[in-house]
Write a protein that holds these residues in place. Structure first.
Motif, PDB file in Angstrom:
ATOM      1  N   GLU A 132      24.765  23.030  18.898  1.00 32.10           N
ATOM      2  CA  GLU A 132      25.834  23.839  18.293  1.00 32.10           C
ATOM      3  C   GLU A 132      25.519  24.243  16.846  1.00 32.10           C
ATOM      4  OE1 GLU A 132      29.259  21.413  18.902  1.00 32.10           O
ATOM      5  OE2 GLU A 132      29.477  22.017  21.001  1.00 32.10           O
ATOM      6  N   THR A 133      24.407  23.724  16.310  1.00 32.81           N
ATOM      7  CA  THR A 133      23.992  24.120  14.960  1.00 32.81           C
ATOM      8  C   THR A 133      23.559  25.585  15.005  1.00 32.81           C
ATOM      9  OG1 THR A 133      23.178  21.877  14.618  1.00 32.81           O
ATOM     10  CG2 THR A 133      22.437  23.511  13.049  1.00 32.81           C
ATOM     11  N   GLU A 134      23.835  26.319  13.921  1.00 36.71           N
ATOM     12  CA  GLU A 134      23.639  27.778  13.943  1.00 36.71           C
ATOM     13  C   GLU A 134      22.284  28.219  14.513  1.00 36.71           C
ATOM     14  OE1 GLU A 134      23.145  29.560  10.047  1.00 36.71           O
ATOM     15  OE2 GLU A 134      23.128  27.585   9.106  1.00 36.71           O
ATOM     16  N   ASN A 135      22.364  29.111  15.492  1.00 34.38           N
ATOM     17  CA  ASN A 135      21.183  29.753  16.117  1.00 34.38           C
ATOM     18  C   ASN A 135      20.121  28.778  16.627  1.00 34.38           C
ATOM     19  OD1 ASN A 135      22.374  32.150  15.240  1.00 34.38           O
ATOM     20  ND2 ASN A 135      21.266  32.085  13.300  1.00 34.38           N
TER      21      ASN A 135
END
Length: 649
Positions: A357-360
């Motif tokens: 779920e961490t960005e990109n």
């Protein structure tokens, strides 16, 4: 060979040289090759015992300055056999000359073009260097630096350890000189890395009444220089991974781990962040609790996302040096972040979810799989492998990003170390609940995996057959036939006679998955029955462990469940005798597996069951069933009673 030496900053060299040697130095920077060749006179003078000690010392200083120039300088000096000349110089009684020779040796050995093994060609050299450690703080600093640069791998560690490196260097950790303390610490960090023998020794060594782990802990306090904090954290990490310090010891949980997390923060230099993340990845790699603690320390998972933001946008960087620096470290940062994410997500489902779920994140991994740097590609595949252990992620994120496409591309042409991790990941993507299974099959995976089973690399053979086993699970008949065709009977026998038990077990697992559901069993046994029965016989007769024999009997039980296939057992007296033998075996698992075979052969509702029951009764099977129905093992007892009912029905 001619020595061609390129000049470093000439002024800095000449400032160290007095008139007596200026004549030779000037020639080194002359454009005329003939005059340059005369510069080799420095080495000649260095070795002449008739030269004054002052001149020989100056020669060593100048040669050391030359070595600080280009890599070509170092290569030329090596070609002129500078190392034996300098080592010879260490036998001099004059301390200043010894120090100059050591300083020059240090400069030569820290160059990437110098082979480390040159230090170990003469066994007496290490002993002599150990003896010189007590001469001065300079000998201590240079010798420790030489050792830490030339200690690459277990062979070098063993040589240094056997020459008393631990005892000779330990007291230097409390030297009044920072440089000596630091070089001694670096020495221990390379000596202990992946070395249980050194680590177990270090844990019990004390200096001035204080044990080394306590000294290391003091060195990683916040008020110490970053270099010292990082290096002592590396020492404690190696000792922990070797089992010399427990993973729940406060010096790991409360000191080492938080220190390494601190090193990952934005405030640190890029190279410090790289080293911090890589060391932390190694520390927590195999310990679930440390992974959990790290994941909730200082927002580490989010902090690591910043590692992918280098180089910053060009417009934000006016300093060209800064851009160059960022570019140089950008791939190292990505590699370190992927490694640490892989360790963090190795076991815990919640941590994997946070990472994804961490960005990109998935886009970054997919991009990482096609990077030019092999190290980044390997780290990205490792990260993907770690996350692919999650059932939930295989069904969602992995499918949304079609991760299988770049993964299949990686598998087409990669070095073995990448192939091993990539094929392990493919095994997970081929599990029955993974939506990626179908498209992977359509992209030619069977041929690729069958070729892996022929690899000389054991891990690749295991992964190839493991992936095929997963692929065959509850698969349609066409896929099973394609697998058998792709493998060939010859290769199947090769795998069944593999010396590695993992390969054998996975191959038996594949056979068991191929021989499931009646129409499939009958179809495969009609085309490959003779060879499969031959393989089963060989294994049951061979010297194999209980698990292998049990898996083989389970394959027989599957064959016995076929409609026409069971005749291949009933017409093979040798196999029937083996089943009878295992029914009375001392191991309950093997007895139970043999009973499954019998149950499937005598099942009443199937055509020809009466003839099969009669034949087996004549062999004495019913008598064994009566005995087993009295067994103290409830499973055996129940199975025997169920089988006997088939005779009574």
């Amino acid at each position: 060979m001619a020595c061609v030496l390129e000049a470093p900053l000439r002024v800095s060299v000449l400032s160290e040289v007095t008139a007596s040697s200026r004549h030779y130095v000037d020639r080194l920077f002359d454009l005329d090759p003939q005059k340059v060749l005369q510069g080799v006179m420095l080495l000649y003078l260095l070795q002449q015992e008739t030269s004054s000690t002052e001149l020989r010392t100056e020669c060593a200083v100048v040669l050391g300055s030359l070595a600080m120039g280009t890599e070509n300088n170092v290569k030329s000096l090596l070609d002129c056999h500078i190392i034996p000349a300098l080592l010879q110089g260490l036998l001099s009684p004059d301390l200043k000359f010894i120090e100059a020779c050591l300083r020059c040796l240090r400069t030569i050995f820290i160059s990437p073009v110098t082979p480390e093994d040159l230090l170990y060609t003469d066994a007496t050299v290490i002993s002599h260097l150990m003896a010189l450690l007590s001469r001065s703080r300079y000998t201590q600093e240079y010798i420790c630096q030489i050792f830490s640069h030339c200690c690459k791998g277990p062979d070098h560690q063993t040589i240094l350890f056997n020459h008393g490196a631990v005892q000779n260097i330990a007291h230097l950790l409390v030297s009044t000189s920072y440089k000596v303390r630091m070089q001694a610490l670096k020495c221990f960090s390379v000596l202990a890395f992946e070395n249980p023998q050194v680590s177990m020794t270090l844990v019990n060594v004390s200096v001035d009444g204080e044990l080394l782990p306590q000294i290391f802990v003091k060195m990683l306090q916040r008020d110490k220089p970053i270099e010292m904090q990082l290096t002592s954290a590396k020492c404690l990490t190696s000792m922990c991974r070797a089992g010399a310090i427990r993973t729940d010891d406060s010096c790991i949980v409360l000191k080492t781990l938080p220190c390494l997390v601190r090193m990952c923060s934005k405030e640190r230099l890029l190279e410090e962040r790289v080293e911090g993340a890589e060391t932390l990845a190694y520390l927590i790699e195999t310990d679930v609790e440390l992974q959990r603690i790290a994941s909730i320390t200082d927002h580490l998972i989010v902090m690591l996302a910043d590692y992918f933001k280098y180089p910053s946008s060009v417009s934000a960087i006016t300093d060209i040096k800064r851009l160059d620096h960022d570019l140089k470290h950008a791939h190292e940062l990505r590699q370190a972040a992927f490694k640490l994410y892989a360790s963090l997500g190795a076991n815990d489902e919640d941590i994997r979810k946070k990472i994804i779920e961490t960005e990109n994140m998935m886009d970054r991994i997919v991009n990482g799989l096609s990077e030019s740097s092999i190290k980044v590609r390997l780290a990205a595949v490792r990260c993907l492998h770690s996350l692919s252990r999650s059932v939930q992620q295989l069904r969602t994120s992995f499918q949304d990003h079609a991760v299988w496409k770049p993964l299949m591309k990686v598998l087409q042409n990669a070095p073995n170390e990448i192939l091993v991790v990539a094929s392990s990941t493919l095994c997970n993507l081929l599990l029955e609940f993974s939506p990626s299974k179908e498209p992977i099959l359509e992209s030619g995976a069977i041929e690729l995996l069958c070729s892996l089973t022929q690899s000389e690399n054991l891990a690749l053979r295991v992964n190839g057959i493991w992936a095929l086993m997963n692929m065959a699970f509850q698969a349609e008949q066409k896929i099973k036939s394609d697998i058998l065709r792709g493998l060939s009977t010859e290769q199947l026998f090769q795998l069944l006679s593999d010396s590695d038990v993992n390969v054998l077990m996975k191959t038996l697992g594949l056979l068991r998955n191929l021989l499931s559901t009646r129409p499939h069993i009958d179809h495969i046994m009609s085309t490959h029955g003779k060879q499969i029965m031959q393989a089963v016989t060989l294994i049951l007769e061979g010297e194999h462990n209980i698990e292998v024999k049990e898996q083989t009997l389970c394959i027989l039980a599957n064959i016995a469940d076929g409609t026409t296939a069971k005749e291949l057992i009933m017409t093979n007296d040798d196999i029937l005798q083996k089943i009878k033998y295992y029914m009375s075996h001392s191991n309950a698992k093997l007895q139970l597996a043999a009973m499954f075979c019998i149950s499937n052969l005598i099942w009443n509702e199937e055509e020809g069951s009466q003839e099969r029951q009669d034949k087996l009764r004549d062999m004495g099977i019913v008598d064994i069933l009566h005995k087993l129905s009295q067994s103290s093992d409830p499973n055996l007892c129940d199975k025997a009673k169920t089988a006997l009912q088939q005779y009574l029905a």
